[in-house]
Motif scaffolding. Structure first.
Motif, PDB file in Angstrom:
ATOM      1  N   LEU A 169       4.681 -57.144 -31.117  1.00 50.48           N
ATOM      2  CA  LEU A 169       3.562 -57.351 -32.030  1.00 50.48           C
ATOM      3  C   LEU A 169       3.805 -58.569 -32.918  1.00 50.48           C
ATOM      4  N   TYR A 170       5.039 -58.733 -33.381  1.00 54.44           N
ATOM      5  CA  TYR A 170       5.375 -59.928 -34.155  1.00 54.44           C
ATOM      6  C   TYR A 170       5.184 -61.189 -33.303  1.00 54.44           C
ATOM      7  N   ASP A 171       5.624 -61.146 -32.061  1.00 59.52           N
ATOM      8  CA  ASP A 171       5.506 -62.314 -31.188  1.00 59.52           C
ATOM      9  C   ASP A 171       4.051 -62.751 -31.049  1.00 59.52           C
ATOM     10  N   ALA A 172       3.154 -61.778 -30.827  1.00 56.81           N
ATOM     11  CA  ALA A 172       1.728 -62.097 -30.700  1.00 56.81           C
ATOM     12  C   ALA A 172       1.186 -62.651 -32.013  1.00 56.81           C
ATOM     13  N   LEU A 173       1.628 -62.079 -33.132  1.00 57.14           N
ATOM     14  CA  LEU A 173       1.160 -62.533 -34.450  1.00 57.14           C
ATOM     15  C   LEU A 173       1.535 -63.986 -34.693  1.00 57.14           C
ATOM     16  N   TYR A 174       2.806 -64.345 -34.430  1.00 58.61           N
ATOM     17  CA  TYR A 174       3.264 -65.707 -34.698  1.00 58.61           C
ATOM     18  C   TYR A 174       2.609 -66.723 -33.765  1.00 58.61           C
ATOM     19  N   ASP A 175       2.083 -66.276 -32.652  1.00 55.11           N
ATOM     20  CA  ASP A 175       1.363 -67.182 -31.760  1.00 55.11           C
ATOM     21  C   ASP A 175      -0.034 -67.487 -32.295  1.00 55.11           C
ATOM     22  N   MET A 176      -0.540 -66.606 -33.166  1.00 59.00           N
ATOM     23  CA  MET A 176      -1.897 -66.764 -33.716  1.00 59.00           C
ATOM     24  C   MET A 176      -1.903 -67.454 -35.082  1.00 59.00           C
ATOM     25  N   VAL A 177      -0.857 -67.215 -35.869  1.00 56.66           N
ATOM     26  CA  VAL A 177      -0.827 -67.673 -37.258  1.00 56.66           C
ATOM     27  C   VAL A 177       0.455 -68.458 -37.491  1.00 56.66           C
ATOM     28  N   ASP A 178       0.354 -69.555 -38.235  1.00 56.04           N
ATOM     29  CA  ASP A 178       1.543 -70.340 -38.580  1.00 56.04           C
ATOM     30  C   ASP A 178       2.596 -69.442 -39.206  1.00 56.04           C
ATOM     31  N   TRP A 179       3.848 -69.770 -38.940  1.00 53.41           N
ATOM     32  CA  TRP A 179       4.957 -68.905 -39.381  1.00 53.41           C
ATOM     33  C   TRP A 179       4.908 -68.652 -40.881  1.00 53.41           C
ATOM     34  N   SER A 180       4.716 -69.709 -41.693  1.00 55.95           N
ATOM     35  CA  SER A 180       4.730 -69.544 -43.154  1.00 55.95           C
ATOM     36  C   SER A 180       3.582 -68.656 -43.617  1.00 55.95           C
ATOM     37  N   LYS A 181       2.397 -68.830 -43.008  1.00 59.87           N
ATOM     38  CA  LYS A 181       1.259 -67.999 -43.395  1.00 59.87           C
ATOM     39  C   LYS A 181       1.461 -66.560 -42.952  1.00 59.87           C
ATOM     40  N   ALA A 182       2.030 -66.378 -41.748  1.00 53.55           N
ATOM     41  CA  ALA A 182       2.302 -65.019 -41.266  1.00 53.55           C
ATOM     42  C   ALA A 182       3.285 -64.320 -42.193  1.00 53.55           C
ATOM     43  N   GLU A 183       4.340 -65.035 -42.617  1.00 55.03           N
ATOM     44  CA  GLU A 183       5.316 -64.448 -43.530  1.00 55.03           C
ATOM     45  C   GLU A 183       4.672 -64.072 -44.857  1.00 55.03           C
ATOM     46  N   HIS A 184       3.767 -64.928 -45.342  1.00 53.44           N
ATOM     47  CA  HIS A 184       3.048 -64.635 -46.586  1.00 53.44           C
ATOM     48  C   HIS A 184       2.209 -63.374 -46.431  1.00 53.44           C
TER      49      HIS A 184
END
Length: 336
Positions: free
Chosen positions: A192-207
């Motif tokens: 699920l994290y892998d799919a998320l990081y493919d959709m959203v920039d890493w910094s924004k995903a972390e935020h």
């Protein structure tokens, strides 16, 4: 052998590059797939091969031309999908499928379905509050659900995304793993994290993760909650028990969507346990607002070998159910 010359009109150089691919790689792929020879000079393309193959290549090229001129950056997977549709005599529907793309503002890209059933799936998510996606690995069930979830969040149609997954699979016991509960279940949530990081920039995903706007959690953490203004995805749902599935489905609150994905051929529950995903289709059949979408090996969009492997396993399992132990059928004979 017949010859045909096609006059193709490209709106700009980017469209030309999208159509032909890097170093005209797309043309070599088409030659091998259809058994033709292609010579390209500017906007004139000469195709030589059997009559039926020429007809299909003609259809393929005009579909690709329209997509390229509309601004689609066509990759190898897009070409393979389009060829598959043309070979299945569904070439005229290529445009229809690509028009169902999901725009991801943060990445400035459009994620398009790669099969007619994926198009049906995206339409179902848009039209229904609860969608079940059932089918083999590689059919885009989780990835497309994530794309829709991110799109809804960035358009502020929901306030948060919740991604859930059963934590125990394939007989593994969390108690034997090191760390606290979150560290124990984190490996199970990695896809699920892998799919998320493919959709959203890493910094924004972390935020988003830090603020709880996007939450990735084991299914057990859903108990007792009501999920309003949320886009909720339950992944690997074939490994939920009947009780867990009922618990999850009754968490849905106002202005929320739920997508439940799973592969009923990959159930890792103990034999005495009923899969909540299998049971749900019988229980919820006919319930308004719920939609079931089924995928097959034809919808697999990973490496072409994956499609063949899935089909081989399905045939093996059918033989096993029909004739008992199938190993005898797999042993080499004197003729092999």
């Amino acid at each position: 052998m017949s010859k045909r010359t096609l006059d193709l009109s490209f709106k700009d150089e980017e469209a030309w590059r999208s159509f032909f691919g890097e170093k005209e790689e797309h043309m070599r792929i088409v030659e091998e797939a259809f058994g033709v020879r292609i010579k390209a000079r500017g906007e004139k393309v000469q195709v030589e091969g059997p009559g039926e193959a020429l007809e299909r290549v003609d259809t393929l090229f005009h579909q690709l031309l329209e997509l390229a001129n509309r601004g689609f950056v066509l990759g190898k997977k897009d070409l393979e999908f389009t060829m598959r549709m043309v070979m299945n005599r569904e070439g005229e529907r290529v445009r229809e499928v690509f028009s169902q793309g999901v725009y991801i503002p943060s990445k400035k890209k459009v994620i398009t379905p790669k099969s007619l059933q994926q198009k049906v799936y995206l339409e179902a998510i848009a039209d229904y509050d609860m969608v079940f996606a059932i089918g083999p690995a590689g059919t885009g069930k989780t990835y497309l659900a994530m794309a829709m979830a991110v799109s809804y969040l960035l358009r502020r149609e929901v306030d948060r995304i919740i991604l859930a997954r059963p934590a125990v699979e394939a007989g593994e016991k969390l108690g034997f793993l090191p760390g606290d509960i979150l560290e124990k279940v984190n490996p199970y949530l990695r896809p699920l994290y892998d799919a998320l990081y493919d959709m959203v920039d890493w910094s924004k995903a972390e935020h988003f993760l830090h603020k709880g706007i996007i939450e990735v959690a084991p299914l057990a953490f859903m108990r007792g909650r009501t999920l309003n203004n949320s886009f909720v995805i339950l992944d690997e749902a074939q490994n939920t028990t009947s009780e867990q599935m009922k618990m999850f489905l009754t968490r849905l609150g106002f202005n929320s969507k739920a997508v439940i994905t799973g592969d009923v051929t990959q159930i890792d529950l103990p034999k005495e346990k009923v899969s909540g995903l299998v049971e749900s289709e019988g229980v919820l059949k006919g319930v308004e607002g719920v939609k079931f979408v089924h995928f097959t090996e034809k919808d697999v969009v990973r490496h072409p070998l994956v499609q063949s492997i899935i089909k081989a396993y399905e045939e093996y399992e059918r033989h096993s159910k029909k004739n008992g132990d199938p190993r005898e059928a797999l042993e080499p004979t004197a003729d092999n």
